[in-house]
Design a protein around this motif. Structure first.
Motif, PDB file in Angstrom:
ATOM      1  N   ASP A 218      -0.783  -5.182   1.274  1.00  0.00           N
ATOM      2  CA  ASP A 218      -0.849  -6.048   2.319  1.00  0.00           C
ATOM      3  C   ASP A 218      -1.689  -7.384   2.204  1.00  0.00           C
ATOM      4  O   ASP A 218      -1.792  -8.161   3.152  1.00  0.00           O
ATOM      5  CB  ASP A 218      -1.538  -5.515   3.576  1.00  0.00           C
ATOM      6  CG  ASP A 218      -2.933  -5.001   3.425  1.00  0.00           C
ATOM      7  OD1 ASP A 218      -3.579  -5.646   2.203  1.00  0.00           O
ATOM      8  OD2 ASP A 218      -3.683  -4.411   4.156  1.00  0.00           O
ATOM      9  N   GLY A 219      -1.978  -7.622   0.825  1.00  0.00           N
ATOM     10  CA  GLY A 219      -2.538  -8.885   0.567  1.00  0.00           C
ATOM     11  C   GLY A 219      -3.929  -8.742   0.092  1.00  0.00           C
ATOM     12  O   GLY A 219      -4.610  -9.504  -0.381  1.00  0.00           O
ATOM     13  N   THR A 220      -4.450  -7.348   0.477  1.00  0.00           N
ATOM     14  CA  THR A 220      -5.844  -6.977   0.241  1.00  0.00           C
ATOM     15  C   THR A 220      -6.111  -5.743  -0.341  1.00  0.00           C
ATOM     16  O   THR A 220      -6.918  -5.435  -1.409  1.00  0.00           O
ATOM     17  CB  THR A 220      -6.644  -7.002   1.539  1.00  0.00           C
ATOM     18  OG1 THR A 220      -6.709  -8.187   2.136  1.00  0.00           O
ATOM     19  CG2 THR A 220      -8.257  -6.945   1.169  1.00  0.00           C
ATOM     20  N   THR A 221      -5.328  -4.780   0.118  1.00  0.00           N
ATOM     21  CA  THR A 221      -5.398  -3.351  -0.081  1.00  0.00           C
ATOM     22  C   THR A 221      -3.994  -2.630  -0.769  1.00  0.00           C
ATOM     23  O   THR A 221      -2.933  -3.028   0.122  1.00  0.00           O
ATOM     24  CB  THR A 221      -6.085  -2.518   0.914  1.00  0.00           C
ATOM     25  OG1 THR A 221      -7.176  -3.179   1.592  1.00  0.00           O
ATOM     26  CG2 THR A 221      -6.249  -1.143   0.707  1.00  0.00           C
ATOM     27  N   TRP A 222      -4.003  -1.750  -1.516  1.00  0.00           N
ATOM     28  CA  TRP A 222      -2.944  -1.084  -1.957  1.00  0.00           C
ATOM     29  C   TRP A 222      -2.937   0.349  -1.189  1.00  0.00           C
ATOM     30  O   TRP A 222      -4.215   0.984  -0.972  1.00  0.00           O
ATOM     31  CB  TRP A 222      -3.219  -0.849  -3.414  1.00  0.00           C
ATOM     32  CG  TRP A 222      -2.591  -1.656  -4.371  1.00  0.00           C
ATOM     33  CD1 TRP A 222      -3.782  -2.670  -5.206  1.00  0.00           C
ATOM     34  CD2 TRP A 222      -1.448  -2.292  -4.675  1.00  0.00           C
ATOM     35  NE1 TRP A 222      -2.919  -3.581  -5.626  1.00  0.00           N
ATOM     36  CE2 TRP A 222      -1.830  -3.218  -5.520  1.00  0.00           C
ATOM     37  CE3 TRP A 222      -0.180  -1.837  -4.206  1.00  0.00           C
ATOM     38  CZ2 TRP A 222      -0.391  -4.030  -6.005  1.00  0.00           C
ATOM     39  CZ3 TRP A 222       0.919  -2.477  -4.845  1.00  0.00           C
ATOM     40  CH2 TRP A 222       0.922  -3.707  -5.585  1.00  0.00           C
ATOM     41  N   ARG A 223      -1.804   0.800  -0.983  1.00  0.00           N
ATOM     42  CA  ARG A 223      -1.752   2.063  -0.274  1.00  0.00           C
ATOM     43  C   ARG A 223      -0.644   2.925  -0.715  1.00  0.00           C
ATOM     44  O   ARG A 223       0.511   2.321  -1.362  1.00  0.00           O
ATOM     45  CB  ARG A 223      -1.612   1.816   1.316  1.00  0.00           C
ATOM     46  CG  ARG A 223      -2.762   1.368   2.188  1.00  0.00           C
ATOM     47  CD  ARG A 223      -2.262   1.111   3.745  1.00  0.00           C
ATOM     48  NE  ARG A 223      -3.542   0.762   4.321  1.00  0.00           N
ATOM     49  CZ  ARG A 223      -3.664  -0.918   4.592  1.00  0.00           C
ATOM     50  NH1 ARG A 223      -3.021  -1.617   3.635  1.00  0.00           N
ATOM     51  NH2 ARG A 223      -4.816  -1.147   5.162  1.00  0.00           N
ATOM     52  N   MET A 224      -0.770   4.149  -0.419  1.00  0.00           N
ATOM     53  CA  MET A 224       0.604   5.097  -0.766  1.00  0.00           C
ATOM     54  C   MET A 224       1.357   5.124   0.289  1.00  0.00           C
ATOM     55  O   MET A 224       0.956   5.136   1.309  1.00  0.00           O
ATOM     56  CB  MET A 224       0.152   6.502  -1.250  1.00  0.00           C
ATOM     57  CG  MET A 224       1.120   7.177  -1.613  1.00  0.00           C
ATOM     58  SD  MET A 224       0.793   8.890  -1.758  1.00  0.00           S
ATOM     59  CE  MET A 224       0.674   9.769  -0.081  1.00  0.00           C
ATOM     60  N   VAL A 225       2.668   5.026   0.129  1.00  0.00           N
ATOM     61  CA  VAL A 225       3.885   5.060   1.262  1.00  0.00           C
ATOM     62  C   VAL A 225       4.149   6.673   1.472  1.00  0.00           C
ATOM     63  O   VAL A 225       4.256   6.942   2.648  1.00  0.00           O
ATOM     64  CB  VAL A 225       5.062   4.012   1.094  1.00  0.00           C
ATOM     65  CG1 VAL A 225       5.882   3.977   2.131  1.00  0.00           C
ATOM     66  CG2 VAL A 225       4.558   2.651   0.527  1.00  0.00           C
ATOM     67  N   ALA A 226       4.667   7.033   0.511  1.00  0.00           N
ATOM     68  CA  ALA A 226       5.065   8.492   0.602  1.00  0.00           C
ATOM     69  C   ALA A 226       5.209   9.101  -0.866  1.00  0.00           C
ATOM     70  O   ALA A 226       5.213   8.486  -1.840  1.00  0.00           O
ATOM     71  CB  ALA A 226       6.315   8.568   1.247  1.00  0.00           C
ATOM     72  N   ARG A 227       5.235  10.290  -0.634  1.00  0.00           N
ATOM     73  CA  ARG A 227       5.730  11.116  -2.043  1.00  0.00           C
ATOM     74  C   ARG A 227       7.009  11.104  -2.093  1.00  0.00           C
ATOM     75  O   ARG A 227       7.858  11.827  -1.648  1.00  0.00           O
ATOM     76  CB  ARG A 227       4.848  12.474  -1.884  1.00  0.00           C
ATOM     77  CG  ARG A 227       5.102  13.254  -3.247  1.00  0.00           C
ATOM     78  CD  ARG A 227       4.560  14.749  -3.062  1.00  0.00           C
ATOM     79  NE  ARG A 227       2.900  14.745  -2.643  1.00  0.00           N
ATOM     80  CZ  ARG A 227       2.135  14.968  -3.803  1.00  0.00           C
ATOM     81  NH1 ARG A 227       2.650  14.945  -4.947  1.00  0.00           N
ATOM     82  NH2 ARG A 227       0.874  14.898  -3.426  1.00  0.00           N
TER      83      ARG A 227
END
Length: 825
Positions: A218-227
């Protein structure tokens, strides 16, 4: 031609020129030629791009990958404007892996680097290191260019497999990701909810967070979307009228999305609604297949369609109707599938392993110009009666065989009769004789349908043999000023006569030059004193004891060494204006001194005023002002007073032959797609000299006691060269004077003598020079200083004749004038 302040001539011809004030930019300009044919090969990316932005040109379709344009030449990219294909300058590599448009420029990824093209030149944006050093995907996020692939650094900045370019500097996206990045997409939701960058591939971590094939930033943080149970190969978005009907589409080789007990079976392709993080299946058609490409486009305010390319299937693409997938077009026998999908001109366009194709609503077809380009290799070019002649091997234009040789200009080319054929049908050399006939030589046995053993003459209408020809390949021709020519090559007999690799054709017969050479001849030159110089593979010339080492001089009686020769074969020769000789080839020494592939022979000694190149020189042309043009690998270089410049900076491919035209143009033939920005010239190109010299007739002449007095230019007024003209109609008792000046005039000669009625002096305030006649002819000669300030200057030249008898003037006459413009290549 060029603007300049008024100047006045005074004194000698040389001093007259010093008062001229002119300057110009005169870089050689390639002229459009034969169109580029349809590319074949593997296409991995396609996009639309408008080369001139808001200019009059529309957007073109760019295809990238590893392409071949119906020749042995590979290219990384090509652009289709709706009617023809064009190369895109000279990319930094012959393979591209991804495409994007950023800040108006086309951006492409190549092995180890990223570069941008502005329609004229390529500029490297960054170099890659670590991993495979490859970029596989681009997108634009928050105004920056995001690149993903398999690398550890860009321009020295640590950025694990993903990085961003601001337009001025490179930066990382947090700590990057672990695993190959193969797809990027940006999903813009309602402003209050922000936007997200989605990254797909064989990912196992992003910013230290465990992920499974797909992650978001998001411009700052990485996230897992789905497995995802498998890898992601492509991403596409649909931005609708609201957040709830806006989606992210994911394609790859996965079979399921989610984690027990909420596992969703969606083989190869799935749809995500990012606002609610809801996944939807999209049928089961691609079970066991890999989705390589996705295209989403709107079909109405609230409707859209999805098109996918999946392997292995026998269809290029499939389209989703909301419930099931249906094939787009018929099955292909080759089983080719779209590795890239886009829309161009309202039609689907697909990149496959066989090149770019488009769908017309019924079937897929290659994106091809109405007239395909040139196939084959051009190995010889010649300027002839305002046209170009091109010879080579396996030449075909628009699918029509040219049988080794063709003639034309621009995009308008045609065969020369029935051409030549067998064993390879290759033309290696072309020459124009003094009577206007053209001689073609090479490796063929048939010319115009009749016998033509490796050499034949074109009379303008038909081919005719030259005796019984030769028994081996002819590689070089040297026309002689008195008629006839000398041929060199691999042959040992000509017309049944033993000649040993070199022979002369005169008055319908073949004759040897002494005992010839012990190995093939590749180059010939005629010195001002009439001696002939030969270069090639040989070490002996004229006999078993005459060691010459690859270059020798024939004085009409015997072969003579040139200062010990070279230590390796000679490939080309060119005579300098001062009578010296430039010699090129893959040798390291000439006359025992270091030469690095090029040397000069003058005054009985070898010198090496040239820099060295890593590749051997195969061609050399000397321009009228003494500049040299060399062919070195893929470069065409000009040498001027120790300074080297590339005169064909954007040849995409390899030139194989050079030939100077009388008007100052340089003809280039070979295996290339184009030359210079937006100039299509496949296989053969004319490099135009925009500041070429001219000699235009002005006024009319009158008659002497022996006939009309007429002046014609022999050599144009090149900067740093020598202007020459010939005047005929000089009486035995006549004294001829050359008049050279800056301004034109119209002074009746009847004012001087009654016999001058109808004759005029056409030059104002001239400098006069008495000329020596020979057999009713005089030759005018003026050296043009090699000073750029003279470029574009205009001179006026004329010859006036006085006929005397017992010291009295009996007749006065004058020639036509010549209006001269000083030019340069």
């Amino acid at each position: 031609m060029h603007s300049k302040p008024p100047c006045r001539f005074a004194g000698t011809a040389a001093s007259l020129l010093l008062s001229i004030c002119a300057a110009a930019q005169c870089d050689p300009a390639p002229q459009p030629g034969i169109g580029v044919p349809s590319p074949r090969g593997y296409v991995v990316a396609m996009t639309s791009w408008d080369p001139d932005g808001p200019g009059p040109l529309g957007p073109g379709l760019v295809a990238a990958g590893q392409l071949t344009f119906e020749s042995s030449l590979q290219a990384a990219l090509g652009i289709w404007d709706g009617t023809r294909w064009e190369p895109l300058g000279t990319p930094p590599a012959d393979r591209a892996t991804a495409l994007a448009v950023f800040q108006g420029r086309l951006v492409a990824a190549f092995p180890g680097l990223i570069a941008a093209y502005d329609g004229t030149t390529w500029q490297t944006l960054g170099t890659l290191s670590g991993g495979l050093a490859l970029v596989r995907a681009f997108t634009i996020f928050q105004g920056h260019l995001v690149v993903g692939g398999n690398f550890a650094q860009v321009n020295g900045v640590t950025a694990h497999n993903i990085a961003q370019w601001t337009g001025a500097a490179w930066g990382a996206l947090g700590t990057g990701v672990t695993g190959d990045v193969r797809a990027l997409a940006v999903h813009t939701i309602q402003p209050t909810l922000g936007s997200g960058l989605y990254v797909g591939g064989s990912l196992s971590a992003a910013g230290g967070t465990t992920v499974h094939g797909l992650a978001s930033w998001d411009g700052t943080t990485w996230r897992m979307v789905a497995r995802l149970h498998g890898n992601v190969h492509c991403l596409a978005t649909r931005i609708g009228t609201s957040a709830l009907n806006s989606y992210l589409f994911v394609g790859g080789d996965f079979g399921y999305v989610g984690q027990a007990p909420q596992i969703l079976a969606t083989p190869g392709v799935a749809r995500l609604q990012p606002t609610t993080n809801t996944w939807s299946a999209m049928g089961t058609t691609f079970h066991g297949h890999t989705v390589r490409s996705l295209l989403v486009r709107g079909t109405g305010i609230s409707s859209y369609e999805v098109v996918a390319g999946a392997t292995p299937t026998s269809f290029i693409a499939h389209r989703w109707n909301g419930t099931t997938w249906n094939a787009v077009g018929a099955a292909t026998s080759t089983g080719e599938t779209a590795a890239a999908l886009t829309v161009y001109g309202g039609q689907y366009a697909a990149g496959t392993g066989l090149g770019p194709s488009r769908f017309d609503g019924t079937s897929w077809a290659t994106i091809a110009p109405p007239t395909p380009g040139l196939a084959g290799l051009v190995t010889a070019v010649l300027d002839h009666d305002g046209e170009m002649l091109a010879g080579g091997t396996r030449l075909a234009l628009a699918g029509v065989p040219m049988h080794g040789i063709m003639r034309g200009s621009g995009a308008d080319w045609r065969p020369m009769g029935n051409g030549v054929a067998g064993p390879t049908g290759t033309v290696h050399a072309l020459a124009r004789l003094t009577n206007g006939d053209v001689v073609a030589a090479g490796d063929f046995t048939v010319a115009g349908g009749g016998v033509g053993n490796r050499i034949a003459r074109w009379t303008g209408q038909q081919w005719s043999p030259l005796g019984s020809g030769t028994d081996g390949t002819v590689r070089v021709l040297l026309p002689l000023p008195g008629g006839g020519f000398v041929a060199g090559g691999d042959f040992v007999t000509a017309g049944g006569v033993a000649v040993q690799h070199i022979a002369r054709w005169t008055n319908g017969t073949w004759a040897p030059l002494g005992n010839g050479t012990d190995a093939p001849v590749h180059a010939l030159a005629l010195l001002p004193d009439g001696n002939i110089v030969a270069g090639g593979d040989f070490t002996l010339a004229g006999g078993l004891v005459n060691v010459v080492n690859h270059i020798a001089r024939w004085d009409g009686t015997s072969w003579l060494s040139l200062g010990g020769g070279t230590n390796a074969p000679v490939r080309d020769l060119a005579v300098l204006p001062d009578g010296g000789l430039v010699v090129s080839g893959p040798f390291a020494t000439a006359g025992g001194i270091a030469a690095a592939g090029v040397a000069r022979w003058s005054g009985g000694t070898w010198t090496t005023p040239y820099q060295s190149w890593s590749s051997p020189m195969e061609d050399v042309v000397v321009l009228p002002n003494g500049d040299h043009v060399f062919r070195v690998s893929s470069l065409v270089l000009r040498w001027r007073n120790g300074v080297v410049t590339n005169v064909a900076t954007a040849i995409q491919g390899v030139p194989h032959c050079l030939h100077p035209a009388r008007n100052g143009d340089l003809l280039v033939g070979g295996d290339f797609l184009g030359c210079a920005p937006a100039t299509v010239a496949h296989g053969v190109v004319r490099l135009d000299a925009p500041c070429a010299p001219r000699a235009m007739p002005s006024g009319t002449g009158c008659s002497s006691s022996v006939g009309p007095v007429a002046t014609t230019a022999l050599q144009l007024p090149w900067l740093g060269g020598t202007y020459r003209a010939r005047t005929t109609g000089i009486a035995p008792t006549g004294s001829a004077f050359d008049l050279l000046g800056l301004q034109p005039a119209s002074l009746p000669l009847a004012l001087v003598h009654p016999s001058g009625a109808g004759c005029q002096v056409l030059v104002a305030d001239p400098v006069a020079q008495l000329l020596q006649q020979q057999n009713g002819t005089v030759t005018v000669q003026h050296a043009i200083p090699n000073d750029p300030v003279l470029l574009g200057a205009t001179l006026h030249d004329q010859v006036v004749q006085l006929e005397m008898n017992s010291g009295s003037l009996t007749r006065i006459s004058s020639s036509n004038g010549l209006r001269l413009t000083i030019g340069i290549f």
